[in-house]
Design a protein around this motif. Structure first.
Motif, PDB file in Angstrom:
ATOM      1  N   PHE A   1      16.132  47.113  26.482  1.00 47.49           N
ATOM      2  CA  PHE A   1      15.503  47.939  25.464  1.00 47.49           C
ATOM      3  C   PHE A   1      15.272  47.104  24.216  1.00 47.49           C
ATOM      4  O   PHE A   1      16.065  46.241  23.873  1.00 47.49           O
ATOM      5  CB  PHE A   1      16.369  49.155  25.147  1.00 47.49           C
TER       6      PHE A   1
ATOM      7  N   ASP B   1       9.301  58.167  24.051  1.00 46.37           N
ATOM      8  CA  ASP B   1       9.507  57.052  24.974  1.00 46.37           C
ATOM      9  C   ASP B   1       9.603  57.522  26.421  1.00 46.37           C
ATOM     10  O   ASP B   1       9.527  56.710  27.344  1.00 46.37           O
ATOM     11  CB  ASP B   1      10.785  56.290  24.608  1.00 46.37           C
TER      12      ASP B   1
ATOM     13  N   THR C   1      20.164  63.314  33.456  1.00 49.46           N
ATOM     14  CA  THR C   1      21.419  62.696  33.028  1.00 49.46           C
ATOM     15  C   THR C   1      22.202  62.121  34.205  1.00 49.46           C
ATOM     16  O   THR C   1      22.855  61.082  34.073  1.00 49.46           O
ATOM     17  CB  THR C   1      22.273  63.728  32.276  1.00 49.46           C
TER      18      THR C   1
ATOM     19  N   TYR D   1      19.758  57.365  24.059  1.00 49.61           N
ATOM     20  CA  TYR D   1      18.634  58.296  24.032  1.00 49.61           C
ATOM     21  C   TYR D   1      19.013  59.534  23.230  1.00 49.61           C
ATOM     22  O   TYR D   1      20.189  59.805  22.974  1.00 49.61           O
ATOM     23  CB  TYR D   1      18.225  58.714  25.437  1.00 49.61           C
ATOM     24  N   LYS D   2      17.990  60.271  22.861  1.00 49.06           N
ATOM     25  CA  LYS D   2      18.185  61.589  22.270  1.00 49.06           C
ATOM     26  C   LYS D   2      17.020  62.478  22.674  1.00 49.06           C
ATOM     27  O   LYS D   2      15.879  62.017  22.798  1.00 49.06           O
ATOM     28  CB  LYS D   2      18.307  61.509  20.750  1.00 49.06           C
ATOM     29  N   PHE D   3      17.331  63.761  22.916  1.00 51.76           N
ATOM     30  CA  PHE D   3      16.309  64.715  23.299  1.00 51.76           C
ATOM     31  C   PHE D   3      15.605  65.253  22.051  1.00 51.76           C
ATOM     32  O   PHE D   3      16.247  65.554  21.036  1.00 51.76           O
ATOM     33  CB  PHE D   3      16.906  65.880  24.085  1.00 51.76           C
TER      34      PHE D   3
ATOM     35  N   VAL E   1      21.828  53.505  28.491  1.00 54.01           N
ATOM     36  CA  VAL E   1      20.540  53.825  27.879  1.00 54.01           C
ATOM     37  C   VAL E   1      20.785  54.761  26.701  1.00 54.01           C
ATOM     38  O   VAL E   1      21.129  55.929  26.898  1.00 54.01           O
ATOM     39  CB  VAL E   1      19.588  54.492  28.895  1.00 54.01           C
TER      40      VAL E   1
ATOM     41  N   PRO F   1      17.521  54.738  19.535  1.00 53.35           N
ATOM     42  CA  PRO F   1      17.619  55.264  20.913  1.00 53.35           C
ATOM     43  C   PRO F   1      16.255  55.748  21.391  1.00 53.35           C
ATOM     44  O   PRO F   1      15.331  55.972  20.610  1.00 53.35           O
ATOM     45  CB  PRO F   1      18.598  56.430  20.757  1.00 53.35           C
ATOM     46  N   LEU F   2      16.155  55.912  22.686  1.00 51.64           N
ATOM     47  CA  LEU F   2      14.915  56.420  23.258  1.00 51.64           C
ATOM     48  C   LEU F   2      14.701  57.871  22.835  1.00 51.64           C
ATOM     49  O   LEU F   2      15.615  58.690  22.856  1.00 51.64           O
ATOM     50  CB  LEU F   2      14.966  56.339  24.787  1.00 51.64           C
ATOM     51  N   ARG F   3      13.472  58.178  22.469  1.00 50.25           N
ATOM     52  CA  ARG F   3      13.109  59.550  22.124  1.00 50.25           C
ATOM     53  C   ARG F   3      12.571  60.222  23.383  1.00 50.25           C
ATOM     54  O   ARG F   3      11.491  59.885  23.865  1.00 50.25           O
ATOM     55  CB  ARG F   3      12.071  59.563  21.007  1.00 50.25           C
ATOM     56  N   ILE F   4      13.339  61.178  23.911  1.00 49.67           N
ATOM     57  CA  ILE F   4      12.986  61.859  25.146  1.00 49.67           C
ATOM     58  C   ILE F   4      12.397  63.225  24.804  1.00 49.67           C
ATOM     59  O   ILE F   4      13.086  64.100  24.265  1.00 49.67           O
ATOM     60  CB  ILE F   4      14.210  62.035  26.067  1.00 49.67           C
TER      61      ILE F   4
ATOM     62  N   LEU G   1      20.576  58.823  35.004  1.00 53.30           N
ATOM     63  CA  LEU G   1      20.936  57.812  34.004  1.00 53.30           C
ATOM     64  C   LEU G   1      22.331  57.251  34.259  1.00 53.30           C
ATOM     65  O   LEU G   1      22.585  56.066  34.044  1.00 53.30           O
ATOM     66  CB  LEU G   1      20.876  58.415  32.602  1.00 53.30           C
TER      67      LEU G   1
END
Length: 932
Positions: A464, A542, A503, A515-517, A513, A470-473, A506
């Motif tokens: 990453f 992302d 999840t 991330y956040k929702f 990884v 963090p990844l924006r999900i 993952l």
């Protein structure tokens, strides 16, 4: 550099203006004593210092053997371009042209080869380069350029196959910013594209005196990028500097992949002392390529004498270690010698035509008016391309494109204080292991690699981006079917089937990884999935997690993972449960089937009667008896077909062979009919029968009924574009409650006739609504997946994780947790269906009762008639009670007599005498008249 190029272009305009009108022709009509050839090298470079000695050694070997050129000697002029790849090489080429040079060996650099090839074309002087590997130097543009080494087109093909072998998709290219570097990397990009890979970033370096600060700046940018696969395509002179800076930045550790082109193997072969210096620590775990040259006797002899030869040729700095380009330089001279011999044998002459247009340049440091066009240069070029000989590098033969055939490379891994060959690449076999490029022992692949960081685990090739975020999900904020995706009120936490699958996948990745929702939607209506996916393309998200259907149009803008649930479109409509009819036993066969079956029973009975009548007394007698026998015999086969003896029923048996043959076939037919009838009737009586006016999507399309669909679903486009259903018939609905109300109202009352939606939704909808059901077949095959940006390596790893979830059963357990609803299909609901009720059979009992009643009625009428006939004289004087007792006694007596009276037999005697062995037994009906 720009100033030098302007000088070159000015010089070209002067040299080539108005062509080359002839001033005079100098020629040698017989085989000359000496032939002038030239060589343009950089004597102080890694390749040039070795090539210089190899060329001199080749010239000496050829001149020492008068049989090769039949007494003609090679006279070589070697000019040093220093470390310049530009203007000095051009000047050297002009100097060689003044000396009536028939061929030039070199130049060493691709940049110089581009320029000098123009001069060679005009002067018709073949240019044989053993080191210019630029793939754009082709015979189409430069017909007099002959590459006597392997093209970078093949080397970049090998690099692309290595990248593809380890399933990497993105690479970063660091290259020298000149023709050699740019064109080589361009070829790499083309080859990667064929493998569905790409160069995600290009880092050009100044071809001049690049500083460590410039290298450091370029590498710092690369360290912040996602890809960890780096291809290094530069010159040996400062390749180690790049790797040293990379090591200081921590870019030679675990997780990185460095693939160096053949410059590194050339440097290591030319400087064995590098393995004992600190520099070897900067290249641990690297993969590099080396042009493959097969072992041979002449190669071993040349290598054994190399130290002595290199010391003699350069007593100050020699001896030098050999490299692959030294072998090719040596072979290049021999190719030219072989071509010259064939040239002279075919009558070629050394004829030059001077150019009068160069007189204006008289008086300079070199006299351009002495330059001449080699008149037989085209003939010599043809002889060079026809050469087919074996040298130090193996077979030297040119293909139609002017390149050497059978290109191959060794794949080398730098380990510890040495190198290890881990495989080969060849033009014909690709990557493989074995004893040589042409002898594979284990198919495609490579031996194990020791990667940077001293690890044997293959790096995944990307990380990453190092931006600390963090990844924006993106997650759709649904208002219906919250079992799939739902947000906990007052928080940013999400749950549901899709979230749990994401999840769980993952957790199976070999790396963490962050991330956040992030919710998407207003919470009042279901958001459009197409808008959600568009947020990926603009960089807002992302990745996207939710009930996202994979469609063709969507795959054009994002990459999807492996589907984690199948969900095609289905039709849902109101249904009615059909109760079993009293006449259900007639349903298995159609009326025509009943008619044909009954007729065949009669036909078979008649055929057997015809075949048995003359030889079987059971089929003889009064007409009424024979008719009854035919009827009884034919229909009794339905019930007595299972008997093993010949008697089908009491009283009749078949004697004729033909009738038995007919019965065998007919009994087989009866068996099939009986089994089919039982199976069909069982299904009708035990399986729940549902009825709907809509039979499936086909009947729905041709009707004019209104159709409901989920607002925002792809179903709307599918129905209008693929099935050509007019949009006026489509009714958008927002929730399961609207589905239910619209279906109950029906199309006639402002509702809809059916709902078209995905199976996953409909299974939840139907779980608690037993009055509706899926009709017809699922008419699309689709699935749900997680969306990622195009070419995202995370989508591949997540697909692998989803497959693991499916294999270990976790995917099914998550499905059962959220989506299993069985109110309408529980065992308790089925118990009523499995019990057979009287309603299904009262018709059969009625038929049996009627048959019994009719039989008894006929029997009673017959008994009364006979009793009154036989006792007519005594009835008038008897009372009613006496008459009744007499009638019962009459019936009982007759039954007793019929039951116990023995049967009489008679012996039939032929008129001519007694039949010794032929006795026919005739059954006589037991009644008084028969006995009389």
């Amino acid at each position: 550099e720009k100033y030098n190029m302007n000088k070159v272009l000015l010089l070209f305009l002067v040299v080539f203006y108005s062509g080359f009108p002839s001033k005079g022709i100098s020629s040698v009509s017989t085989r000359p004593l000496a032939v002038n050839i030239g060589a343009i090298l950089s004597f102080n470079s890694t390749i040039g210092r070795v090539a210089k000695i190899a060329i001199q050694a080749a010239v000496d070997d050829i001149n020492s053997n008068p049989t090769i050129l039949n007494g003609t000697r090679l006279k070589i002029s070697m000019l040093d371009t220093k470390l310049s790849a530009g203007f000095l090489g051009i000047i050297d080429s002009f100097l060689l042209m003044e000396r009536e040079t028939v061929a030039i060996i070199g130049p060493q650099y691709s940049v110089m080869a581009h320029v000098i090839s123009h001069i060679a074309n005009e002067m018709q002087v073949p240019l044989l380069s053993f080191a210019a590997t630029d793939p754009t130097l082709t015979s189409l543009q430069f017909p007099y350029f002959v590459r006597t080494t392997q093209s970078d087109m093949y080397q970049m093909t090998a690099v692309a196959e290595i990248v593809d072998h380890f399933q990497w998709r993105d690479v970063i290219a660091i290259y020298i910013d000149d023709d050699h570097g740019r064109n080589g990397v361009s070829a790499l990009g083309d080859k990667l594209a064929e493998k569905r890979g790409k160069i995600s970033h290009k880092a050009p370096l100044n071809p001049g005196n690049i500083t460590r600060e410039e290298i450091n700046s370029a590498l710092v940018k690369i360290a912040l990028m996602q890809s960890r696969v780096i291809v290094l395509h530069i010159y040996p002179s400062f390749g180690l500097d790049v790797l040293n800076v990379a090591g200081s930045l921590g870019m030679m550790g675990s997780g990185y992949v460095w693939i160096a082109t053949d410059w590194l193997s050339t440097l290591l072969d030319s400087n064995p002392s590098l393995f004992t210096t600190q520099s070897i620590n900067d290249i641990q775990g690297l993969i590099t390529l080396r042009m493959y040259t097969p072992e041979s006797e002449i190669k071993r002899k040349f290598r054994s004498s190399w130290n002595k030869v290199s010391k003699e040729k350069d007593p100050v700095e020699g001896p030098f270690a050999l490299n692959t380009f030294g072998f090719y330089a040596y072979d290049t001279v021999w190719v030219l010698a072989s071509a010259l011999d064939a040239f002279f044998r075919s009558g070629g002459t050394l004829s030059f035509s001077n150019d009068s247009s160069l007189n204006m340049l008289r008086g300079g440091s070199f006299e351009l008016d002495n330059m001449g066009v080699f008149l037989d240069g085209e003939k010599l070029l043809k002889k060079i391309l026809e050469v087919n000989r074996s040298g130090l590098t193996g077979e030297m033969m040119f293909g139609q494109d002017g390149n050497l055939v059978h290109s191959s490379y060794e794949v080398i891994n730098v380990i510890g204080s040495g190198i290890r060959r881990i495989g080969y690449w060849s033009e014909t076999s690709g990557l493989h292991t074995g004893e040589s490029p042409n002898h594979s022992i284990s198919g495609d692949g490579l031996y194990g690699v020791i990667w940077p960081g001293q690890t044997t685990q293959t790096p995944r090739g990307w990380v990453f981006s190092s931006n600390g975020k963090p990844l924006r999900i993106g997650v759709p904020l649904r208002i219906s079917y919250r079992e799939f995706v739902s947000r906990t009120e007052g928080t940013e936490m999400f749950g549901g089937y899709c979230i749990d699958v994401f999840t769980a996948a993952l957790s199976l990745l070999p790396y963490s990884v962050p991330y956040k929702f992030v919710s998407f939607g207003d919470g009042k209506t279901n958001p459009l999935n197409s808008d959600l996916l568009h947020m990926i393309t603009v960089g807002a998200f992302d990745a996207v997690v939710g009930d996202i259907t994979i469609t063709t149009n969507r795959t054009k803008i994002v990459d999807f993972t492996q589907p984690y649930i199948e969900s095609g479109l289905v039709v849902v409509a109101p249904i009615k449960k059909l109760k079993s009819s009293a006449w259900a036993f007639l349903t298995p066969f159609s009326p025509m089937m009943w008619f044909v079956t009954g007729m065949f029973f009669l036909v078979v009975g008649a055929v057997v009667w015809i075949l048995e009548r003359r030889i079987n007394d059971d089929f003889r007698g009064p007409a009424r008896r024979q008719f009854v026998t035919i009827i009884w015999f034919s229909f009794s086969t339905l019930f007595f077909a299972h008997r093993k003896n010949k008697t089908l029923y009491a009283g009749e048996k078949t004697v004729s062979t033909l009738s038995r043959f007919v019965l065998i076939i007919w009994l087989f037919v009866v068996l099939i009919l009986n089994s089919s009838y039982i199976a069909s009737l069982t299904s009708i009586l035990t399986v729940e029968q549902l009825s709907s006016p809509i039979k499936g999507i086909e009947s729905l399309v041709i009707s004019n009924d209104r159709i409901g669909f989920l607002r925002g679903s792809f179903a709307e486009n599918y129905l209008t574009e693929e099935l050509n259903i007019h949009s006026s018939r489509l009714v958008p609905l927002n929730s399961p409650s609207e589905y239910e109300k619209s279906l109950k109202d029906g199309a006639a009352n402002g509702g809809v006739a059916a709902i078209i939606d995905e199976r996953a939704y409909m299974e939840l909808f139907l779980a608690t609504r037993c009055e509706f059901g899926i009709v017809g077949q699922e008419f699309t095959k689709m699935g749900w997946g997680f969306g990622f940006p195009r070419e995202s390596p995370l989508s591949i790893d997540m697909s692998t994780a989803i497959l693991k979830l499916s294999e270990n059963g976790d995917l099914q357990r998550i499905h059962d947790k959220w989506l299993t609803r069985s109110a309408c299909s529980s065992e308790g609901a089925k118990q009523g269906i499995e019990r057979l009720e009287l309603n299904s059979f009262w018709g059969l009992f009625l038929l049996s009762g009627i048959a019994c009643f009719v039989a008894l009625l006929c029997y009673g009428i017959r008994m009364v008639y006979r009793f009154s006939r036989d006792s007519n004289s005594n009835l008038e004087r008897s009372s009613h009670s006496d008459r009744l007792r007499s009638f019962l006694s009459f019936v009982n007596e007759r039954e007793g007599e019929d039951k116990y009276r023995p049967k009489r037999r008679r012996k039939v005697v032929h008129e001519g005498g007694s039949l010794d062995d032929s006795t026919v037994i005739v059954h006589i009906e037991n009644n008084p008249s028969a006995q009389d």
